[in-house]
Motif scaffolding. Structure first.
Motif, short mmCIF file in Angstrom:
data_model
loop_
_atom_site.label_atom_id
_atom_site.label_comp_id
_atom_site.label_asym_id
_atom_site.label_seq_id
_atom_site.Cartn_x
_atom_site.Cartn_y
_atom_site.Cartn_z
N ASN A 132 40.65 -7.51 29.77
CA ASN A 132 40.76 -6.21 29.14
C ASN A 132 42.14 -5.99 28.52
N PRO A 133 42.23 -5.73 27.21
CA PRO A 133 43.52 -5.50 26.57
C PRO A 133 43.89 -4.02 26.47
N CYS A 134 43.00 -3.15 26.92
CA CYS A 134 43.19 -1.70 26.74
C CYS A 134 43.73 -1.04 28.01
N ARG A 135 44.45 0.04 27.82
CA ARG A 135 45.02 0.76 28.97
C ARG A 135 43.99 1.73 29.55
N THR A 136 42.93 1.16 30.08
CA THR A 136 41.81 1.98 30.58
C THR A 136 42.09 2.59 31.94
N GLU A 137 43.19 2.20 32.61
CA GLU A 137 43.56 2.82 33.88
C GLU A 137 44.64 3.89 33.69
N HIS A 138 45.04 4.15 32.46
CA HIS A 138 46.09 5.14 32.20
C HIS A 138 45.61 6.53 32.61
N TYR A 139 46.55 7.34 33.10
CA TYR A 139 46.19 8.68 33.56
C TYR A 139 45.79 9.61 32.43
N ASP A 140 46.25 9.31 31.20
CA ASP A 140 46.00 10.18 30.04
C ASP A 140 44.72 9.75 29.33
N PRO A 141 43.70 10.61 29.25
CA PRO A 141 42.45 10.23 28.60
C PRO A 141 42.61 9.90 27.12
N VAL A 142 43.61 10.52 26.46
CA VAL A 142 43.81 10.25 25.03
C VAL A 142 44.35 8.83 24.83
N VAL A 143 45.20 8.37 25.74
CA VAL A 143 45.69 6.99 25.66
C VAL A 143 44.53 6.02 25.84
N ARG A 144 43.68 6.30 26.80
CA ARG A 144 42.52 5.43 27.03
C ARG A 144 41.65 5.38 25.78
N LEU A 145 41.37 6.54 25.21
CA LEU A 145 40.54 6.61 24.00
C LEU A 145 41.19 5.89 22.83
N ARG A 146 42.48 6.13 22.63
CA ARG A 146 43.19 5.53 21.50
C ARG A 146 43.13 4.00 21.57
N ASP A 147 43.30 3.45 22.76
CA ASP A 147 43.25 2.00 22.90
C ASP A 147 41.86 1.46 22.64
N LEU A 148 40.86 2.10 23.20
CA LEU A 148 39.49 1.60 23.06
C LEU A 148 39.00 1.67 21.62
N ILE A 149 39.49 2.65 20.87
CA ILE A 149 39.09 2.77 19.47
C ILE A 149 39.98 1.94 18.55
N GLY A 150 41.27 1.91 18.84
CA GLY A 150 42.23 1.35 17.90
C GLY A 150 42.55 -0.12 18.08
N ARG A 151 42.32 -0.67 19.27
CA ARG A 151 42.67 -2.06 19.51
C ARG A 151 41.48 -2.98 19.26
N GLU A 152 41.78 -4.19 18.80
CA GLU A 152 40.74 -5.20 18.63
C GLU A 152 40.36 -5.73 20.01
N HIS A 153 39.10 -5.65 20.37
CA HIS A 153 38.67 -6.16 21.67
C HIS A 153 37.15 -6.30 21.70
N GLU A 154 36.69 -7.20 22.55
CA GLU A 154 35.27 -7.28 22.85
C GLU A 154 34.97 -6.22 23.89
N ASN A 155 33.89 -5.49 23.70
CA ASN A 155 33.62 -4.34 24.56
C ASN A 155 32.80 -4.75 25.78
N TYR A 156 33.35 -5.62 26.62
CA TYR A 156 32.62 -6.04 27.82
C TYR A 156 32.72 -5.01 28.94
N HIS A 157 33.47 -3.94 28.69
CA HIS A 157 33.49 -2.84 29.66
C HIS A 157 32.08 -2.30 29.89
N CYS A 158 31.23 -2.36 28.87
CA CYS A 158 29.91 -1.73 28.96
C CYS A 158 29.02 -2.36 30.01
#
Length: 311
Positions: free
Chosen positions: A147-173
């Protein structure tokens, strides 16, 4: 293996439902089922929703259900499309935790238990997920995913920004969801990139607990639905809403906006979340304009055809 496998805690309800939506999954289904049945030290139910397969899927599933009491197999009354088949499973199961499985993937034996442990240790987490090993049609390793995204960050906007803005395979699903939180979202909307929209929306409800071990074996092959059809073809074959005009990118934008509008955010967070969509909107501005232009042309053609005198 012909012996029936009983749930670990007897007649009590299992804490986890594994939902396996499938359509013509015969090539890899046996491997997927075997790896799910081999999950250890965890109690779960496996719900298989067959979307009117025309290959040997039904026979494989019925045989597995005969051998394992944890498996519930049923066949849809008609092909309801991929997204609806996934979403129905969430409402048909009633367990505390839910996860989707894929008929072409495989799973290390400790995957379910370790995702459950991660959620138990993190009561504020909306879901847990693991790293992945990418395999080819033969099962050989072709890549790895962390996972390259800050999905454990306390700020929901940071989590959203990473998931939308970073290149990544969405294996979180493919992670393990708290079902009560998952059902507060819009689930998988009827657009091709719906898994990304769902995960982005879920990130606004809570942090993700990460198990940094490659316990998911995600198979790369030419028959995968998302790889084998175009965006427009996906809409034509997978949707059942009867819409005449297809505006894929415009509709995706609309679902992101709905996700933010319905999330448990304060006013400042909501504004910042909307601003976090700017990179996506910028990247999709031209495709959205093309959507609108094509719909206008299609509409004009339909109007002209309707105006022609009938013979």
């Amino acid at each position: 293996m012909n012996k029936k496998v009983a749930p670990l805690i007897g007649v009590a309800s299992a804490p986890i439902a594994v939902g396996l939506p499938v359509y013509n999954g015969e090539p890899y289904l046996a491997t997927s089922l075997a790896s799910l049945r081999a999950q250890r030290d965890v109690d779960f139910e496996l719900w298989i929703a067959d979307n009117c397969s025309t290959d040997g899927t039904e026979e494989l599933c019925r045989e597995a259900a005969k051998q394992d009491d944890r498996i519930r197999y049923f066949r849809r009354e008609r092909n309801v499309g991929s997204s609806e088949n996934h979403n129905r499973l969430i409402h048909e199961t009633k367990t505390r935790y839910f996860t989707w499985a894929a008929s072409d993937d495989a799973y290390e034996p400790d995957r379910l238990r370790k995702m459950l442990d991660a959620l138990t240790d993190r009561p504020d987490a909306a879901m847990s997920f693991t790293s992945a090993r990418e395999i080819d049609a033969t099962g050989a390793t072709v890549g790895h995913w962390d996972n390259p995204c800050r999905t454990e960050h306390y700020d929901p906007v940071v989590r959203l920004r990473d998931l939308i803005g970073r290149e990544h395979e969405n294996y979180h699903c493919y992670g393990l969801y708290r079902r009560d939180i998952l059902t507060r979202t819009h689930l998988l909307p009827p657009v091709k990139n719906n898994d990304r929209i769902l995960i982005a929306e879920l990130s606004l409800y809570g942090r993700f607990a990460e198990v940094r071990e490659a316990l998911l074996l995600h198979r790369q092959h030419d028959r995968r639905l998302t790889q084998s059809v175009s965006q427009r073809e996906w809409y034509r074959t997978q949707r059942s809403d009867g819409k005449r005009f297809v505006l894929p990118n415009v509709e995706e934008a609309g679902w992101y906006l709905k996700a933010i509008a319905g999330a448990p955010l304060n006013r400042q967070q909501r504004v910042l979340a909307l601003l976090a969509l700017r990179p996506w909107m910028r990247d999709n501005a031209v495709p959205m304009a093309r959507n609108v232009a094509r719909a206008a042309v299609d509409g004009a053609r339909m109007a002209a055809s309707a105006a022609l005198p009938r013979k």
